[in-house]
Design a protein around this motif. Structure first.
Motif, PDB file in Angstrom:
ATOM      1  N   GLY A  76       0.813  -1.215   0.000  1.00 45.85           N
ATOM      2  CA  GLY A  76       0.000   0.000   0.000  1.00 45.85           C
ATOM      3  C   GLY A  76       0.841   1.256   0.000  1.00 45.85           C
ATOM      4  O   GLY A  76       0.538   2.225  -0.711  1.00 45.85           O
ATOM      5  N   GLN A  77       1.927   1.244   0.773  1.00 49.36           N
ATOM      6  CA  GLN A  77       2.793   2.413   0.836  1.00 49.36           C
ATOM      7  C   GLN A  77       3.529   2.632  -0.489  1.00 49.36           C
ATOM      8  O   GLN A  77       3.715   3.765  -0.929  1.00 49.36           O
ATOM      9  CB  GLN A  77       3.799   2.247   1.973  1.00 49.36           C
ATOM     10  N   THR A  78       3.913   1.537  -1.125  1.00 49.84           N
ATOM     11  CA  THR A  78       4.572   1.631  -2.427  1.00 49.84           C
ATOM     12  C   THR A  78       3.640   2.254  -3.462  1.00 49.84           C
ATOM     13  O   THR A  78       4.046   3.101  -4.265  1.00 49.84           O
ATOM     14  CB  THR A  78       5.021   0.236  -2.906  1.00 49.84           C
ATOM     15  N   ALA A  79       2.372   1.853  -3.424  1.00 49.47           N
ATOM     16  CA  ALA A  79       1.381   2.405  -4.354  1.00 49.47           C
ATOM     17  C   ALA A  79       1.182   3.902  -4.125  1.00 49.47           C
ATOM     18  O   ALA A  79       1.067   4.679  -5.079  1.00 49.47           O
ATOM     19  CB  ALA A  79       0.052   1.669  -4.194  1.00 49.47           C
ATOM     20  N   VAL A  80       1.166   4.313  -2.853  1.00 48.72           N
ATOM     21  CA  VAL A  80       1.030   5.728  -2.512  1.00 48.72           C
ATOM     22  C   VAL A  80       2.184   6.536  -3.088  1.00 48.72           C
ATOM     23  O   VAL A  80       1.999   7.607  -3.671  1.00 48.72           O
ATOM     24  CB  VAL A  80       0.976   5.896  -0.973  1.00 48.72           C
ATOM     25  N   GLU A  81       3.395   6.017  -2.950  1.00 52.00           N
ATOM     26  CA  GLU A  81       4.578   6.737  -3.421  1.00 52.00           C
ATOM     27  C   GLU A  81       4.648   6.784  -4.942  1.00 52.00           C
ATOM     28  O   GLU A  81       5.027   7.810  -5.516  1.00 52.00           O
ATOM     29  CB  GLU A  81       5.827   6.088  -2.828  1.00 52.00           C
ATOM     30  N   GLU A 138      -2.516   6.615   5.163  1.00 57.75           N
ATOM     31  CA  GLU A 138      -3.487   5.540   5.334  1.00 57.75           C
ATOM     32  C   GLU A 138      -2.849   4.149   5.488  1.00 57.75           C
ATOM     33  O   GLU A 138      -3.268   3.379   6.379  1.00 57.75           O
ATOM     34  CB  GLU A 138      -4.474   5.538   4.166  1.00 57.75           C
ATOM     35  N   PRO A 139      -1.862   3.739   4.676  1.00 56.09           N
ATOM     36  CA  PRO A 139      -1.300   2.395   4.848  1.00 56.09           C
ATOM     37  C   PRO A 139      -0.712   2.154   6.237  1.00 56.09           C
ATOM     38  O   PRO A 139      -0.919   1.093   6.832  1.00 56.09           O
ATOM     39  CB  PRO A 139      -0.226   2.327   3.759  1.00 56.09           C
ATOM     40  N   THR A 140       0.020   3.126   6.773  1.00 53.06           N
ATOM     41  CA  THR A 140       0.609   2.960   8.098  1.00 53.06           C
ATOM     42  C   THR A 140      -0.468   2.946   9.175  1.00 53.06           C
ATOM     43  O   THR A 140      -0.419   2.136  10.112  1.00 53.06           O
ATOM     44  CB  THR A 140       1.613   4.090   8.399  1.00 53.06           C
ATOM     45  N   ALA A 141      -1.446   3.833   9.045  1.00 52.63           N
ATOM     46  CA  ALA A 141      -2.546   3.865  10.007  1.00 52.63           C
ATOM     47  C   ALA A 141      -3.327   2.558   9.987  1.00 52.63           C
ATOM     48  O   ALA A 141      -3.678   2.004  11.047  1.00 52.63           O
ATOM     49  CB  ALA A 141      -3.474   5.047   9.693  1.00 52.63           C
ATOM     50  N   GLU A 142      -3.599   2.040   8.800  1.00 54.04           N
ATOM     51  CA  GLU A 142      -4.334   0.785   8.679  1.00 54.04           C
ATOM     52  C   GLU A 142      -3.524  -0.396   9.203  1.00 54.04           C
ATOM     53  O   GLU A 142      -4.086  -1.331   9.794  1.00 54.04           O
ATOM     54  CB  GLU A 142      -4.718   0.534   7.215  1.00 54.04           C
ATOM     55  N   LEU A 143      -2.218  -0.367   8.995  1.00 57.25           N
ATOM     56  CA  LEU A 143      -1.380  -1.426   9.555  1.00 57.25           C
ATOM     57  C   LEU A 143      -1.537  -1.469  11.068  1.00 57.25           C
ATOM     58  O   LEU A 143      -1.747  -2.546  11.656  1.00 57.25           O
ATOM     59  CB  LEU A 143       0.091  -1.187   9.203  1.00 57.25           C
ATOM     60  N   LYS A 195      -1.090   6.811  12.056  1.00 55.78           N
ATOM     61  CA  LYS A 195      -1.158   8.001  11.201  1.00 55.78           C
ATOM     62  C   LYS A 195      -0.133   9.036  11.653  1.00 55.78           C
ATOM     63  O   LYS A 195       0.576   9.634  10.825  1.00 55.78           O
ATOM     64  CB  LYS A 195      -2.566   8.591  11.248  1.00 55.78           C
ATOM     65  N   TRP A 196      -0.042   9.233  12.956  1.00 50.67           N
ATOM     66  CA  TRP A 196       0.933  10.189  13.482  1.00 50.67           C
ATOM     67  C   TRP A 196       2.359   9.781  13.130  1.00 50.67           C
ATOM     68  O   TRP A 196       3.169  10.622  12.722  1.00 50.67           O
ATOM     69  CB  TRP A 196       0.786  10.311  15.004  1.00 50.67           C
ATOM     70  N   VAL A 197       2.687   8.493  13.291  1.00 52.41           N
ATOM     71  CA  VAL A 197       4.042   8.015  13.009  1.00 52.41           C
ATOM     72  C   VAL A 197       4.433   8.329  11.565  1.00 52.41           C
ATOM     73  O   VAL A 197       5.534   8.820  11.301  1.00 52.41           O
ATOM     74  CB  VAL A 197       4.155   6.495  13.277  1.00 52.41           C
ATOM     75  N   TYR A 198       3.526   8.065  10.642  1.00 50.38           N
ATOM     76  CA  TYR A 198       3.848   8.333   9.242  1.00 50.38           C
ATOM     77  C   TYR A 198       4.034   9.826   8.996  1.00 50.38           C
ATOM     78  O   TYR A 198       5.009  10.251   8.361  1.00 50.38           O
ATOM     79  CB  TYR A 198       2.753   7.791   8.316  1.00 50.38           C
ATOM     80  N   LEU A 199       3.104  10.625   9.487  1.00 52.86           N
ATOM     81  CA  LEU A 199       3.146  12.059   9.210  1.00 52.86           C
ATOM     82  C   LEU A 199       4.353  12.734   9.855  1.00 52.86           C
ATOM     83  O   LEU A 199       4.988  13.594   9.232  1.00 52.86           O
ATOM     84  CB  LEU A 199       1.856  12.723   9.689  1.00 52.86           C
TER      85      LEU A 199
END
Length: 289
Positions: A142-147, A159-164, A190-194
């Motif tokens: 999911g993260q690869t697709a986002v990038e 979203e991918p990190t939050a969903e994980l 979500k916070w960790v990713y942002l």
């Protein structure tokens, strides 16, 4: 996860500081038990926090004994005994470390030798905990697709990190899972990713790498980003903090919650302020001398 989930030491009780250190060392031993010695090099604060949170939420008491370890071979120290939950969290730590290095390599940052430290451990984690590792691999895809899509939506990018994190909460909590626990873990993810993306903003812009803040606000220097869009970015983080507090208020704990409250309500906001100011990250004390 990236090492941003930290406690606020000046407001941490001594008993909770000692518990954190015991959990940190216990997780290190859990990594060795499930994934081998080399994988211990990927030990993170983030998964130590998960250990504290999940032990409390699942009602699995932390047993602490004085033990030796490879870093403290002569003098014994209080270490949390490795239980089933710690062993699986050790495998999670290894899976995340392996995928983080793989992502660095994909971004051209190097790390092929470092990846070899975790390769065998990752295979062991996948064999022993296939459902958990499958969640990590789903997140990576999911993260690869986002990038690749150069997603400009900050919510979409996170979203991918939050969903994980949400799915991991369901996986570990099982029948104790609730809407509140899912909201809490989703918000933390979500916070960790942002916060990681904001911390890496200037470096990513200089190297031409994907960064959601650059896509959303058009690049420029870090100073320009915060001067022109600081209020909007602060509001985004405030909404994440609100979700954390809402989830936290609905969660049932089995034991004292001072440590996890310190991390969520004080440590995470302080780390956010540090990144907003562009200050360097400091190591936390985790080792008893």
């Amino acid at each position: 996860m990236f090492g941003y989930v930290r406690y606020d030491l000046p407001n941490l009780f001594i008993k909770d500081f000692m518990l954190y250190k015991a959990l940190y060392c216990g997780l290190c031993k859990g990594i060795a038990a499930s994934c081998g010695q080399r994988a211990r090099l990927g030990l993170t604060y983030d998964v130590t926090f998960l250990s504290a949170l999940l032990h409390n939420m699942t009602g699995v008491d932390v047993k602490i004994e004085r033990q030796n370890c490879f870093e403290h071979a002569i003098r014994k120290r209080p270490i949390a005994v490795v239980d089933d939950l710690t062993a699986e969290l050790g495998a999670l730590n290894t899976a995340l470390a392996y995928q983080k290095v793989a992502d660095d390599i994909a971004d051209g940052a190097g790390g092929r030798i470092k990846r070899s430290w975790f390769k065998k451990g990752y295979k062991r984690a996948k064999k022993r905990y296939p459902e958990m590792v499958a969640l990590v691999e789903e997140y990576v895809a999911g993260q690869t697709a986002v990038e690749k899509a150069k997603t400009a939506s900050l919510d979409g990018a996170a979203e991918p990190t939050a969903e994980l994190m949400r799915k991991l909460s369901v996986h570990f909590l099982k029948e104790r899972s609730s809407a509140a626990s899912e909201e809490l873990f989703y918000a933390v993810g979500k916070w960790v990713y942002l916060i990681d993306a904001l911390d890496d903003y200037e470096k990513d812009v200089k190297k031409g790498r994907y960064n959601p803040f650059a896509e959303a606000y058009g690049g420029g220097t870090r100073a320009e980003l915060m001067e022109e869009n600081g209020e909007e970015i602060a509001f985004l983080f405030d909404t994440v903090f609100f979700s954390m507090r809402e989830g936290l208020n609905g969660v049932t704990f089995s034991f004292n919650r001072d440590l996890t409250d310190n991390v969520i309500l004080r440590g995470i906001p302080l780390e956010t302020q540090r990144v907003f100011k562009g200050e360097p990250r400091k190591e936390m004390p985790t080792s008893a001398k």
